[in-house]
Design a protein around this motif. Structure first.
Motif, PDB file in Angstrom:
ATOM      1  N   ILE A  41      58.399  34.174  27.697  1.00  0.00           N
ATOM      2  CA  ILE A  41      59.407  35.537  27.466  1.00  0.00           C
ATOM      3  C   ILE A  41      58.482  36.433  28.255  1.00  0.00           C
ATOM      4  O   ILE A  41      59.045  37.539  29.080  1.00  0.00           O
ATOM      5  CB  ILE A  41      59.557  35.996  26.114  1.00  0.00           C
ATOM      6  CG1 ILE A  41      60.602  34.853  25.610  1.00  0.00           C
ATOM      7  CG2 ILE A  41      59.930  37.422  26.098  1.00  0.00           C
ATOM      8  CD1 ILE A  41      60.782  34.917  24.075  1.00  0.00           C
ATOM      9  N   LEU A  42      57.157  36.739  28.069  1.00  0.00           N
ATOM     10  CA  LEU A  42      56.536  37.660  28.829  1.00  0.00           C
ATOM     11  C   LEU A  42      56.377  37.623  30.292  1.00  0.00           C
ATOM     12  O   LEU A  42      56.689  38.451  30.855  1.00  0.00           O
ATOM     13  CB  LEU A  42      54.875  37.449  28.345  1.00  0.00           C
ATOM     14  CG  LEU A  42      53.912  38.295  28.743  1.00  0.00           C
ATOM     15  CD1 LEU A  42      54.098  39.855  28.370  1.00  0.00           C
ATOM     16  CD2 LEU A  42      52.511  37.835  28.306  1.00  0.00           C
ATOM     17  N   LEU A  43      56.437  36.368  30.980  1.00  0.00           N
ATOM     18  CA  LEU A  43      56.502  36.167  32.397  1.00  0.00           C
ATOM     19  C   LEU A  43      57.919  36.764  32.765  1.00  0.00           C
ATOM     20  O   LEU A  43      58.347  37.378  33.664  1.00  0.00           O
ATOM     21  CB  LEU A  43      56.358  34.607  32.798  1.00  0.00           C
ATOM     22  CG  LEU A  43      54.853  34.423  32.653  1.00  0.00           C
ATOM     23  CD1 LEU A  43      54.558  32.817  32.763  1.00  0.00           C
ATOM     24  CD2 LEU A  43      53.943  35.152  33.419  1.00  0.00           C
ATOM     25  N   LYS A  44      59.032  36.216  32.059  1.00  0.00           N
ATOM     26  CA  LYS A  44      60.340  36.742  32.422  1.00  0.00           C
ATOM     27  C   LYS A  44      60.420  38.116  32.114  1.00  0.00           C
ATOM     28  O   LYS A  44      60.983  38.858  33.399  1.00  0.00           O
ATOM     29  CB  LYS A  44      61.169  36.185  31.396  1.00  0.00           C
ATOM     30  CG  LYS A  44      62.723  36.564  31.846  1.00  0.00           C
ATOM     31  CD  LYS A  44      63.899  35.787  30.512  1.00  0.00           C
ATOM     32  CE  LYS A  44      65.050  36.383  31.132  1.00  0.00           C
ATOM     33  NZ  LYS A  44      65.914  35.770  30.178  1.00  0.00           N
ATOM     34  N   GLN A  45      59.950  39.028  31.329  1.00  0.00           N
ATOM     35  CA  GLN A  45      59.958  40.376  31.163  1.00  0.00           C
ATOM     36  C   GLN A  45      59.167  41.026  32.396  1.00  0.00           C
ATOM     37  O   GLN A  45      59.496  42.130  32.544  1.00  0.00           O
ATOM     38  CB  GLN A  45      59.588  40.957  29.847  1.00  0.00           C
ATOM     39  CG  GLN A  45      60.614  40.473  28.663  1.00  0.00           C
ATOM     40  CD  GLN A  45      62.105  40.773  29.030  1.00  0.00           C
ATOM     41  OE1 GLN A  45      62.375  41.963  29.447  1.00  0.00           O
ATOM     42  NE2 GLN A  45      62.927  39.978  28.801  1.00  0.00           N
ATOM     43  N   PRO A  49      62.912  44.550  36.228  1.00  0.00           N
ATOM     44  CA  PRO A  49      62.395  45.935  37.200  1.00  0.00           C
ATOM     45  C   PRO A  49      61.986  47.223  36.190  1.00  0.00           C
ATOM     46  O   PRO A  49      61.492  47.955  36.322  1.00  0.00           O
ATOM     47  CB  PRO A  49      63.671  45.812  38.082  1.00  0.00           C
ATOM     48  CG  PRO A  49      64.852  45.045  37.648  1.00  0.00           C
ATOM     49  CD  PRO A  49      64.106  44.122  36.736  1.00  0.00           C
ATOM     50  N   ASN A  50      63.055  46.998  34.993  1.00  0.00           N
ATOM     51  CA  ASN A  50      62.836  48.104  33.984  1.00  0.00           C
ATOM     52  C   ASN A  50      61.547  48.199  33.325  1.00  0.00           C
ATOM     53  O   ASN A  50      60.936  49.127  33.189  1.00  0.00           O
ATOM     54  CB  ASN A  50      64.025  48.265  33.141  1.00  0.00           C
ATOM     55  CG  ASN A  50      65.498  48.438  33.825  1.00  0.00           C
ATOM     56  OD1 ASN A  50      65.494  49.416  34.277  1.00  0.00           O
ATOM     57  ND2 ASN A  50      66.250  47.644  33.576  1.00  0.00           N
ATOM     58  N   VAL A  51      61.072  46.915  32.883  1.00  0.00           N
ATOM     59  CA  VAL A  51      59.944  46.943  32.231  1.00  0.00           C
ATOM     60  C   VAL A  51      58.708  47.121  33.348  1.00  0.00           C
ATOM     61  O   VAL A  51      57.855  47.891  33.112  1.00  0.00           O
ATOM     62  CB  VAL A  51      59.644  45.384  31.510  1.00  0.00           C
ATOM     63  CG1 VAL A  51      58.303  45.200  31.097  1.00  0.00           C
ATOM     64  CG2 VAL A  51      60.801  45.299  30.367  1.00  0.00           C
ATOM     65  N   SER A  52      58.831  46.553  34.309  1.00  0.00           N
ATOM     66  CA  SER A  52      57.672  46.620  35.157  1.00  0.00           C
ATOM     67  C   SER A  52      57.380  48.093  35.788  1.00  0.00           C
ATOM     68  O   SER A  52      56.605  48.725  35.968  1.00  0.00           O
ATOM     69  CB  SER A  52      57.865  45.669  36.503  1.00  0.00           C
ATOM     70  OG  SER A  52      59.079  45.812  37.356  1.00  0.00           O
ATOM     71  N   THR A  53      58.708  48.826  35.940  1.00  0.00           N
ATOM     72  CA  THR A  53      58.658  50.079  36.355  1.00  0.00           C
ATOM     73  C   THR A  53      58.148  51.150  35.512  1.00  0.00           C
ATOM     74  O   THR A  53      57.530  51.747  35.732  1.00  0.00           O
ATOM     75  CB  THR A  53      60.150  50.720  36.874  1.00  0.00           C
ATOM     76  OG1 THR A  53      60.524  49.923  37.745  1.00  0.00           O
ATOM     77  CG2 THR A  53      60.121  52.068  37.475  1.00  0.00           C
ATOM     78  N   LEU A  54      58.298  50.915  34.145  1.00  0.00           N
ATOM     79  CA  LEU A  54      57.649  51.611  33.041  1.00  0.00           C
ATOM     80  C   LEU A  54      56.324  51.398  33.051  1.00  0.00           C
ATOM     81  O   LEU A  54      55.334  52.142  32.568  1.00  0.00           O
ATOM     82  CB  LEU A  54      58.355  51.479  31.968  1.00  0.00           C
ATOM     83  CG  LEU A  54      59.718  51.887  31.595  1.00  0.00           C
ATOM     84  CD1 LEU A  54      60.544  51.381  30.220  1.00  0.00           C
ATOM     85  CD2 LEU A  54      59.940  53.383  31.214  1.00  0.00           C
ATOM     86  N   LEU A  55      55.964  50.143  33.126  1.00  0.00           N
ATOM     87  CA  LEU A  55      54.459  49.907  33.323  1.00  0.00           C
ATOM     88  C   LEU A  55      53.561  50.618  34.224  1.00  0.00           C
ATOM     89  O   LEU A  55      52.594  51.048  34.208  1.00  0.00           O
ATOM     90  CB  LEU A  55      54.193  48.324  33.427  1.00  0.00           C
ATOM     91  CG  LEU A  55      54.499  47.477  32.103  1.00  0.00           C
ATOM     92  CD1 LEU A  55      54.625  45.978  32.392  1.00  0.00           C
ATOM     93  CD2 LEU A  55      53.758  47.663  30.893  1.00  0.00           C
ATOM     94  N   CYS A 137      58.134  41.302  23.399  1.00  0.00           N
ATOM     95  CA  CYS A 137      58.243  40.005  23.624  1.00  0.00           C
ATOM     96  C   CYS A 137      58.074  39.181  22.345  1.00  0.00           C
ATOM     97  O   CYS A 137      58.748  38.272  22.010  1.00  0.00           O
ATOM     98  CB  CYS A 137      57.154  39.719  24.742  1.00  0.00           C
ATOM     99  SG  CYS A 137      57.308  40.209  26.342  1.00  0.00           S
ATOM    100  N   MET A 138      57.432  39.600  21.385  1.00  0.00           N
ATOM    101  CA  MET A 138      57.362  38.970  20.192  1.00  0.00           C
ATOM    102  C   MET A 138      58.369  38.922  19.345  1.00  0.00           C
ATOM    103  O   MET A 138      58.708  37.931  18.832  1.00  0.00           O
ATOM    104  CB  MET A 138      55.893  39.542  19.266  1.00  0.00           C
ATOM    105  CG  MET A 138      54.604  38.891  20.040  1.00  0.00           C
ATOM    106  SD  MET A 138      54.438  37.260  19.702  1.00  0.00           S
ATOM    107  CE  MET A 138      53.992  36.896  18.151  1.00  0.00           C
TER     108      MET A 138
END
Length: 143
Positions: A41-45, A49-55, A137-138
């Motif tokens: 799940i972590l690798l998928k998330q 693009p929304n998650v990676s942009t917020l990071l 993810c959890m």
């Protein structure tokens, strides 16, 4: 791309898995299966693009804060500034909705593993972003 960027801050897939599993409550027999599901799940998330942009936003805000370019004293992490939690909540919500928002509060308060390390190093935004990532993810693991 985001994985390489996170590694610049000492955030590896293994450190994320360890922090996620630090707060795992369940049987030891299921632990390996849960950890493997978390990794999937972590690798998928991280490719979301929304998650990676917020990071990336959290990283950029921390950089601006360290350069004294924010409209508050970044080094004091003042109580009236809550946008760092908003980023963590947005990431958690993007991944797993309302249940992840509640889980975020747990990860944000306990600060397991890499989350606590980031907090101790003074990363006001990135620690909450990672807490949101792991909370989301959890939460997905147990859907």
């Amino acid at each position: 791309m985001i994985i390489k960027k996170l590694e610049e801050f000492g955030i590896t897939i293994d450190s994320l898995l360890d922090a996620g599993m630090d707060l795992y409550i369940g049987s030891n027999e299921e632990r390996d299966r849960v950890k493997e599901k978390l990794k999937e799940i972590l690798l998928k998330q991280l490719s979301n693009p929304n998650v990676s942009t917020l990071l990336i936003a959290a990283i950029l805000l921390d950089n601006e804060g360290r350069a004294n370019n924010l409209p508050f004293n970044y080094n004091e992490d003042p109580n009236y500034v809550y946008v760092d939690e908003v980023i963590g909540l947005a990431i958690a919500n993007e991944i797993a909705g309302t249940k992840a928002i509640f889980n975020f509060r747990f990860y944000d308060a306990k600060k397991p593993g890499i989350i606590g390390e980031l907090d101790r190093k003074g990363f006001m935004f990135l620690d909450d972003a990672i807490a949101g990532l792991l909370a989301g993810c959890m939460s997905k693991v147990f859907e």
